[in-house]
Enzyme design. Structure first.
Site, short mmCIF file in Angstrom:
data_model
loop_
_atom_site.label_atom_id
_atom_site.label_comp_id
_atom_site.label_asym_id
_atom_site.label_seq_id
_atom_site.Cartn_x
_atom_site.Cartn_y
_atom_site.Cartn_z
N GLU A 1 -21.69 20.99 -46.32
CA GLU A 1 -20.82 20.17 -47.20
C GLU A 1 -19.39 20.73 -47.22
O GLU A 1 -18.40 19.99 -47.16
CB GLU A 1 -21.38 20.14 -48.62
N CYS B 1 -20.65 18.18 -59.29
CA CYS B 1 -21.54 17.03 -59.48
C CYS B 1 -22.15 17.07 -60.89
O CYS B 1 -22.63 18.12 -61.33
CB CYS B 1 -22.63 17.13 -58.41
N SER C 1 -31.61 25.54 -50.10
CA SER C 1 -30.90 24.57 -50.94
C SER C 1 -29.92 25.31 -51.85
O SER C 1 -30.33 26.14 -52.68
CB SER C 1 -31.92 23.78 -51.77
S1 SF4 Z 1 -26.87 17.23 -56.25
FE1 SF4 Z 1 -27.48 15.17 -55.63
S2 SF4 Z 1 -26.04 13.80 -56.72
FE2 SF4 Z 1 -25.18 15.87 -56.76
S3 SF4 Z 1 -23.84 16.02 -54.99
FE3 SF4 Z 1 -25.81 16.81 -54.31
S4 SF4 Z 1 -26.91 15.05 -53.46
FE4 SF4 Z 1 -25.19 14.26 -54.67
#
Ligand code: SF4
Length: 288
Positions: free
Chosen positions: A124, A193, A221
């Site tokens: 990301e 987020c 993750s």
């Molecule tokens: S946690 Fe879920 S909603 Fe938040 S940025 Fe990542 S994929 Fe998107």
């Protein structure tokens, strides 16, 4: 043993959306290839492999006709390269990640040099910097920026979506004290987020009141690892697991209070299995 689960667990809307899109693509096109795992959860990736979905590490490794961009996004330069090969592109980038990408693009176009608070190796974060045309750096340490010495006159700061809010705040404060003497303009955008923020707050609250926190989610993750760090910082013994099988009897002895929370890329059935295993756990001769 008292067992409490945070209200929100399982897939977030971004992950649900990505998996729905990938499933449709797999049914429509047969074999498709994702650039990186669609979400950071090995069990989910294995499930999709059975539908013919292959994971490649790099866009150049795509051999078929359909390329899938993961929920973490891709730098626009890489997407363009895929388009130039006339591949069909299925984009599962999370809308919250897209917001961060567009924020980076806008800042870069306005002449800001970017500092992205995030793990430089995370897909990301790499994508966000790509949207800023590599006009900036990514780091988790404000001291890295201090070490650079001279920086451009206009600096924009934003965050990887899943980082810890209080750490981002600390980072911004530290960076402001380093940069303000030398920059003309500092622009701070909150690209965290909301789902992640809510989960972190709930996990912290629960972790303060239990002996043991079980954090369920993929080992690779980012949002799950950060949840585990938050629980641990609250003083609870914290275990990060991917499946119920990993729960060990020794963790549950002494009639302890246990809290359960999860990252955003873990299916509900895995949480249900964890809860069932904890509820069925008995001490002594009845131990299961
Ligand atoms: S946690 Fe879920 S909603 Fe938040 S940025 Fe990542 S994929 Fe998107």
């Amino acid at each position: 043993m008292q067992i409490t689960k945070t209200e929100e667990t399982g897939f977030c809307f971004g992950v649900k959306r990505a998996l729905r899109t990938l499933e449709k693509a797999a049914h429509a096109y047969g074999a498709v290839e994702t650039v990186g795992p669609v979400v950071h959860n090995q069990q989910v990736v294995d499930q999709f492999a059975r539908l013919g979905v292959r994971v490649v590490a790099d866009p150049d490794e795509i051999k078929g006709e359909v390329a899938v961009i993961s929920s973490h996004g891709l730098p626009p330069q890489a997407s363009e390269k895929l388009k130039s090969r006339r591949l069909t592109i299925v984009d599962t980038t999370c809308p919250n990640v897209r917001k961060a990408q567009l924020a980076a693009k806008r800042l870069a176009e306005e002449g800001f040099w970017l500092v992205v608070f995030g793990d430089p190796a995370h897909p990301e974060v790499k994508a966000i910097l790509g949207w800023a045309n590599q006009q900036g750096v990514a780091t988790l340490e404000s001291s890295d920026i201090a070490r650079l010495g001279k920086v451009p006159k206009r600096v924009g700061i934003l965050s990887q979506t899943t980082r810890n809010e209080s750490e981002f705040t600390r980072f911004v404060n530290d960076l402001a004290s380093v940069l303000l003497p030398q920059v003309q303009e500092l622009s701070i955008l909150n690209t965290l987020c909301d789902v992640t923020k809510r989960r972190q707050a709930a996990a912290l609250e629960l972790a303060k009141n239990v002996d043991l926190m079980i954090v369920v989610g993929g080992r690779n993750s980012a949002n799950t690892r950060i949840l585990a760090e938050i629980c641990s910082s609250a003083g609870a013994e914290t275990r990060h697991i991917e499946t119920a099988d990993e729960i060990q009897d020794a963790w549950l002895e002494h009639g302890r209070s246990v809290g359960v929370t999860s990252g955003t890329s873990i299916p509900d059935n895995v949480i249900d299995e964890v809860m069932l295993k904890l509820k069925n756990w008995k001490r002594g001769p009845n131990k299961r």
